[in-house]
Enzyme design. Structure first.
Site, mmCIF file in Angstrom:
data_model
loop_
_atom_site.group_PDB
_atom_site.id
_atom_site.type_symbol
_atom_site.label_atom_id
_atom_site.label_comp_id
_atom_site.label_asym_id
_atom_site.label_seq_id
_atom_site.Cartn_x
_atom_site.Cartn_y
_atom_site.Cartn_z
ATOM 1 N N ASP A 41 -5.903 7.320 -42.341
ATOM 2 C CA ASP A 41 -4.959 7.124 -41.237
ATOM 3 C C ASP A 41 -3.507 7.103 -41.702
ATOM 4 O O ASP A 41 -2.663 6.412 -41.116
ATOM 5 C CB ASP A 41 -5.288 5.823 -40.474
ATOM 6 N N HIS A 69 -7.555 12.299 -36.322
ATOM 7 C CA HIS A 69 -6.225 12.786 -36.675
ATOM 8 C C HIS A 69 -5.393 12.938 -35.403
ATOM 9 O O HIS A 69 -5.736 13.732 -34.533
ATOM 10 C CB HIS A 69 -6.315 14.125 -37.419
ATOM 11 N N THR A 162 -17.934 3.997 -39.518
ATOM 12 C CA THR A 162 -17.516 4.386 -38.166
ATOM 13 C C THR A 162 -18.732 4.565 -37.248
ATOM 14 O O THR A 162 -18.567 4.819 -36.063
ATOM 15 C CB THR A 162 -16.744 5.717 -38.205
ATOM 16 N N THR A 278 -16.451 6.444 -48.071
ATOM 17 C CA THR A 278 -17.251 7.313 -47.225
ATOM 18 C C THR A 278 -18.155 8.141 -48.148
ATOM 19 O O THR A 278 -18.205 7.874 -49.361
ATOM 20 C CB THR A 278 -16.366 8.162 -46.288
ATOM 21 N N THR A 338 -8.048 5.511 -34.494
ATOM 22 C CA THR A 338 -8.122 6.661 -33.587
ATOM 23 C C THR A 338 -9.581 6.953 -33.213
ATOM 24 O O THR A 338 -9.874 7.436 -32.125
ATOM 25 C CB THR A 338 -7.534 7.913 -34.293
ATOM 26 N N GLY A 341 -11.136 2.536 -32.531
ATOM 27 C CA GLY A 341 -10.296 1.553 -31.847
ATOM 28 C C GLY A 341 -10.219 0.216 -32.577
ATOM 29 O O GLY A 341 -9.603 -0.730 -32.092
HETATM 30 P P1 GDP Z 1 -4.620 10.532 -39.954
HETATM 31 O O1 GDP Z 1 -6.031 10.127 -39.761
HETATM 32 O O2 GDP Z 1 -4.189 10.469 -41.386
HETATM 33 O O3 GDP Z 1 -4.274 11.843 -39.315
HETATM 34 O O4 GDP Z 1 -3.734 9.421 -39.204
HETATM 35 P P2 GDP Z 1 -4.019 8.825 -37.736
HETATM 36 O O5 GDP Z 1 -3.676 9.844 -36.733
HETATM 37 O O6 GDP Z 1 -5.370 8.206 -37.676
HETATM 38 O O7 GDP Z 1 -3.014 7.606 -37.720
HETATM 39 C C1 GDP Z 1 -1.640 7.774 -37.895
HETATM 40 C C2 GDP Z 1 -0.928 7.261 -36.632
HETATM 41 O O8 GDP Z 1 0.456 7.117 -36.893
HETATM 42 C C3 GDP Z 1 -1.022 8.209 -35.458
HETATM 43 O O9 GDP Z 1 -1.092 7.465 -34.275
HETATM 44 C C4 GDP Z 1 0.286 8.997 -35.519
HETATM 45 O O10 GDP Z 1 0.708 9.486 -34.258
HETATM 46 C C5 GDP Z 1 1.219 7.924 -36.001
HETATM 47 N N1 GDP Z 1 2.363 8.362 -36.821
HETATM 48 C C6 GDP Z 1 2.430 9.394 -37.698
HETATM 49 N N2 GDP Z 1 3.627 9.375 -38.327
HETATM 50 C C7 GDP Z 1 4.304 8.317 -37.837
HETATM 51 C C8 GDP Z 1 5.576 7.745 -38.124
HETATM 52 O O11 GDP Z 1 6.329 8.198 -38.968
HETATM 53 N N3 GDP Z 1 5.925 6.621 -37.417
HETATM 54 C C9 GDP Z 1 5.113 6.068 -36.483
HETATM 55 N N4 GDP Z 1 5.553 4.969 -35.861
HETATM 56 N N5 GDP Z 1 3.902 6.572 -36.207
HETATM 57 C C10 GDP Z 1 3.499 7.670 -36.881
HETATM 58 P P1 IMO Z 2 -9.050 9.658 -41.227
HETATM 59 O O1 IMO Z 2 -9.355 11.094 -41.521
HETATM 60 C C1 IMO Z 2 -9.848 5.407 -41.922
HETATM 61 C C2 IMO Z 2 -13.824 4.372 -43.462
HETATM 62 C C3 IMO Z 2 -14.633 3.563 -42.466
HETATM 63 C C4 IMO Z 2 -15.505 2.755 -43.412
HETATM 64 C C5 IMO Z 2 -15.801 3.757 -44.528
HETATM 65 C C6 IMO Z 2 -17.119 4.473 -44.390
HETATM 66 O O2 IMO Z 2 -8.760 9.395 -39.793
HETATM 67 O O3 IMO Z 2 -8.029 9.114 -42.151
HETATM 68 P P2 IMO Z 2 -18.095 6.277 -42.717
HETATM 69 O O4 IMO Z 2 -18.259 6.245 -41.234
HETATM 70 O O5 IMO Z 2 -17.295 7.419 -43.226
HETATM 71 O O6 IMO Z 2 -19.408 6.146 -43.434
HETATM 72 O O7 IMO Z 2 -17.288 4.926 -43.058
HETATM 73 O O8 IMO Z 2 -14.751 4.704 -44.484
HETATM 74 N N1 IMO Z 2 -13.276 5.638 -42.932
HETATM 75 C C7 IMO Z 2 -12.018 5.792 -42.509
HETATM 76 N N2 IMO Z 2 -11.014 4.918 -42.397
HETATM 77 N N3 IMO Z 2 -9.639 6.703 -41.596
HETATM 78 C C8 IMO Z 2 -10.632 7.604 -41.731
HETATM 79 O O9 IMO Z 2 -10.457 8.929 -41.509
HETATM 80 C C9 IMO Z 2 -11.892 7.164 -42.189
HETATM 81 N N4 IMO Z 2 -13.066 7.766 -42.426
HETATM 82 C C10 IMO Z 2 -13.893 6.833 -42.889
HETATM 83 O O10 IMO Z 2 -13.819 2.726 -41.688
HETATM 84 O O11 IMO Z 2 -14.780 1.686 -43.960
HETATM 85 MG MG MG Z 3 -7.140 8.719 -38.699
#
Ligand code: GDP
Ligand code: IMO
Ligand code: MG
Length: 467
Positions: A41, A69, A162, A278, A338, A341
């Site tokens: 994330d 994402h 997850t 994971t 994402t 929740g």
């Molecule tokens: P990913 O899984 O690595 O793609 O990241 P996620 O989408 O799960 O979580 C990143 C969150 O941060 C998302 O809700 C993005 O919209 C938000 N985000 C990304 N860059 C920024 C930033 O520079 N500032 C803030 N406040 N939010 C950001």
């Molecule tokens: P993105 O791509 C954050 C974490 C889960 C759990 C561990 C194993 O959005 O960054 P799984 O369901 O893969 O067997 O869970 O890995 N996990 C993540 N945490 N962002 C993710 O993906 C994750 N993918 C898996 O929360 O601790």
């Molecule tokens: Mg994410």
């Protein structure tokens, strides 16, 4: 190459500056990977969305619907789980490569949702026939294994998955005789033969697991499952191909590939905080095995990192703050998953973990995300070392138990009182924010080239040279 976003609404809003500073980073001089350097994330979706116009292909190489994402185009938000973030651009080829585990139910839902929002998912989307399939019994096994752990050890023992069936699906891939690949969905007779055998085994195993957890269990019906998944095969069939050949041909034709990492380096099955990881190679090391593209083809690696640390699920996180500061980071950064929740655990930036992850993933530059979230803190703590049983640890430990027990050693740097979400150039940032960035790159030994100060595309600062 067109920069046209995949909706008329997005097209109206995504006007680009001319010349675009992102081009000055030269990331598209070869194939490039975007990889998370913490526990997920970090904002990989945003970076892939920014870079995608400079590439021809966007390729997921690992993980499955455990990923979430987010991409924000002005006020419109997209949450992608399986489909690569390049799908918002209609002229990019988006590929789910061999190393991805695909839940057809989730994938069909995601395709429908995107189409419902005017995003084209057609010839621009391909699925590897070698990718493995997540079936309902994988999700059940995932839930039961977590429940069994909870039964035996309470919450502390749980991975906190997850629940998307990721671990059991990769386990079946390794077992081979109990695995289904995407190619199998296209031949109903063959699928039936395989599933009849597998379901016999799963019913025994899952029944025993459910018994252990005092939970009811309804045996699976192989015929019904086969009909349902053969139907998914018909829906997804037009997208299925030999992705290895597709990518090799693309490279031979001079096409540029952007690899989109899911999950993150500290969750990598071989190099992360095992067993709280994971089940795939989500570091850069997953690209060759997950796509068939040799590692030497990847010229640039963008390591994506938050300006602080978050983690969701179980496992050690040395800088976690169970206090007002942690709560403040969670609320300011909207740190809720994402995919599930769940509230994310939050804490200060951990440079010991980051340096390790940057080395494992071979980051050639860093994208520092969510810097805006740190605005308003008088001082910022940065973890620069670990103390374990009174000794300074020289390296990031292999044992999760050791990592759980370490005490972070902090350096304190000045915070920045003013908000930064309006900044558009590195020099617009207040000087303590620039100092914080320099501190990070000096410690890690990798330059910060992208700084993000908000979720939108325009809230991105490009830094040409370290200064
Ligand atoms: P990913 O899984 O690595 O793609 O990241 P996620 O989408 O799960 O979580 C990143 C969150 O941060 C998302 O809700 C993005 O919209 C938000 N985000 C990304 N860059 C920024 C930033 O520079 N500032 C803030 N406040 N939010 C950001
Ligand atoms: P993105 O791509 C954050 C974490 C889960 C759990 C561990 C194993 O959005 O960054 P799984 O369901 O893969 O067997 O869970 O890995 N996990 C993540 N945490 N962002 C993710 O993906 C994750 N993918 C898996 O929360 O601790
Ligand atoms: Mg994410």
């Amino acid at each position: 190459m067109s920069n046209r976003p995949n909706t008329t609404a997005a097209a109206a809003t995504a006007t680009r500056r001319d010349p675009d500073p992102i081009d000055t980073l030269d990331l598209a001089t070869g194939h490039c990977a975007v990889v998370g350097l913490q526990w997920g994330d970090e904002g990989k979706g945003k970076i892939v969305d920014l870079l995608a116009p400079r590439f021809d292909f966007v390729v997921r190489y690992n993980g499955g619907a455990n990923a979430g994402h987010s991409v924000q185009v002005d006020d419109t938000r997209y949450a992608l789980h399986l489909i690569p973030s390049g799908i918002l651009y209609p002229d990019k080829m988006n590929v789910l490569a061999n190393g991805v585990v695909i839940d057809p139910q989730q994938l069909c839902k995601e395709i429908e949702e995107l189409r419902g929002r005017d995003i084209a998912v057609g010839d621009n989307f391909r699925i590897s026939n070698r990718a493995h399939v997540v079936l309902p019994y994988h999700k059940l096994e995932d839930a039961l294994l977590e429940a069994a752990l909870g039964h035996a050890h309470g919450d502390a023992g749980r991975i906190g998955t997850t629940g998307r069936g990721i671990g059991p699906c990769y386990a079946d891939k390794a077992l081979r005789t109990t695995a289904i690949r995407v190619g199998d969905l296209l031949n109903a007779a063959h699928l039936h033969e395989k599933l009849a055998h597998i379901v016999r085994i799963k019913n025994r195993v899952l029944g025993a697991l459910a018994d252990l957890c005092d939970q009811p269990f309804e045996p699976l019906d192989a015929d019904a499952l086969c009909r349902q998944y053969a139907d998914f095969g018909k829906i997804l069939g037009p997208h299925v191909c030999d992705a290895t050949t597709l990518l090799h041909d693309a490279i031979a034709d001079g096409r540029k590939i952007l690899f989109e990492g899911a999950n993150a380096t500290l969750l990598d099955i071989d190099h992360g905080t095992y067993p709280f990881v994971t089940s795939s190679n989500c570091s850069l090391l997953g690209v060759p095995s997950g796509t068939g593209v040799p590692g030497h083809q990847i010229k640039n690696v963008v390591g994506v990192v938050k300006a602080y640390t978050t983690r969701v699920g179980g496992g050690p996180m040395p800088t976690q703050l169970d206090n007002d500061i942690g709560n403040r980071l969670r609320e300011a950064g909207r740190e809720y998953g994402t995919t599930t929740g769940r509230p994310r655990r939050c804490g200060w930036l951990d440079l010991v973990a980051l340096k390790y992850a940057a080395a494992v993933s071979g980051a050639s530059c860093l994208a520092l995300m969510l810097l805006d979230v740190l605005a308003g803190f008088e001082n910022l703590n940065v973890c620069v070392g670990y103390r374990y049983q009174g000794q300074h640890l020289a390296n990031f430990p292999a044992d999760a138990g050791v990592l759980e027990a370490v005490e972070p050693i902090y350096d304190q740097v000045s915070g920045f009182g003013t908000s930064v979400d309006h900044c558009r150039r590195f020099d617009d940032l207040p000087s303590p924010a620039r100092d914080y960035i320099r501190f990070i790159e000096e410690h890690v030994g990798v330059p910060v080239r992208i700084v993000s100060v908000g979720p939108r595309r325009d809230q991105t600062l490009i830094r040409l040279t370290a200064r």
